[in-house]
Design a protein around this motif. Structure first.
Motif, PDB file in Angstrom:
ATOM      1  N   THR A  27      36.966  36.632  54.357  1.00  0.00           N
ATOM      2  CA  THR A  27      36.244  36.160  53.101  1.00  0.00           C
ATOM      3  C   THR A  27      35.070  37.100  52.705  1.00  0.00           C
ATOM      4  N   ASP A  49      35.434  36.625  44.772  1.00  0.00           N
ATOM      5  CA  ASP A  49      34.653  35.514  44.205  1.00  0.00           C
ATOM      6  C   ASP A  49      35.252  34.414  44.901  1.00  0.00           C
ATOM      7  N   ARG A  51      35.412  31.000  45.568  1.00  0.00           N
ATOM      8  CA  ARG A  51      35.331  29.507  45.226  1.00  0.00           C
ATOM      9  C   ARG A  51      36.570  29.298  44.271  1.00  0.00           C
ATOM     10  N   GLY A  54      37.791  31.337  41.582  1.00  0.00           N
ATOM     11  CA  GLY A  54      37.356  32.595  41.398  1.00  0.00           C
ATOM     12  C   GLY A  54      38.535  33.594  41.959  1.00  0.00           C
TER      13      GLY A  54
END
Length: 166
Positions: A27, A49, A51, A54
């Motif tokens: 991550t 990104d 999320r 994302g």
């Protein structure tokens, strides 16, 4: 949409590293750039990104210098438990493209990566399934299982080396 029945491709490996370390390897952009992709390929992370909604956009360069872009669109993130996303090959701008060497490969893949820790070791399990795929794409997926096994094994080898070096 396909009427063909295809089975998930599933591969797992247990790493000699705690969950926190393995999660960060998956991550954090600077870590992904160190190990992501099949054996022999170099990765360049353009965007991560992390999320729901994302994107992870990246470039892989083969040992022969061939460029292959990819992207993941995150659907679900359960920290230190799972990542769920739709992945595809991509262009440099992040648009969806066909596999550069296999035009009948599924355009979109539903991917679930699960993480489980036991005794300071972490098992990572990948589940892959064509998403909104044609019958031809599903057949190509089913015929590509040996190649998927080799590609993910090489990727896991690179992750294992990365974790050992840290």
């Amino acid at each position: 949409m396909s009427t063909a029945t295809t089975q998930k491709f599933v591969i797992s490996r247990t790493f000699n590293a705690p969950l926190d370390r393995v999660w960060k390897a998956w991550t954090e952009p600077e870590q992904m750039a160190q190990w992501w992709g099949p054996k022999g390929f170099k990765a360049d992370v353009k965007m991560l990104d992390l999320r729901p909604g994302g994107k992870f956009h990246y470039l892989l360069v083969s040992p022969q210098g061939q460029e292959m872009w990819g992207r993941m669109l995150f659907r679900e993130i359960v920290p230190k438990e799972k990542l769920v996303f739709i992945n595809s090959f991509s262009d440099p701008e992040g648009g969806v493209t066909r596999h550069p060497m296999a035009p009948d490969w599924p355009l979109l893949m539903h991917t679930t990566i699960s993480f489980a820790e036991k005794d300071e070791k972490t098992t990572v399990t990948i589940e892959w399934l064509p998403y909104e795929a044609s019958d031809t794409e599903c057949e190509t997926f089913d015929e590509g299982r040996d190649s998927m096994q080799a590609g993910w094994t090489g990727t896991f080898d690179k992750l294992e080396n990365h974790l050992a070096d840290a």
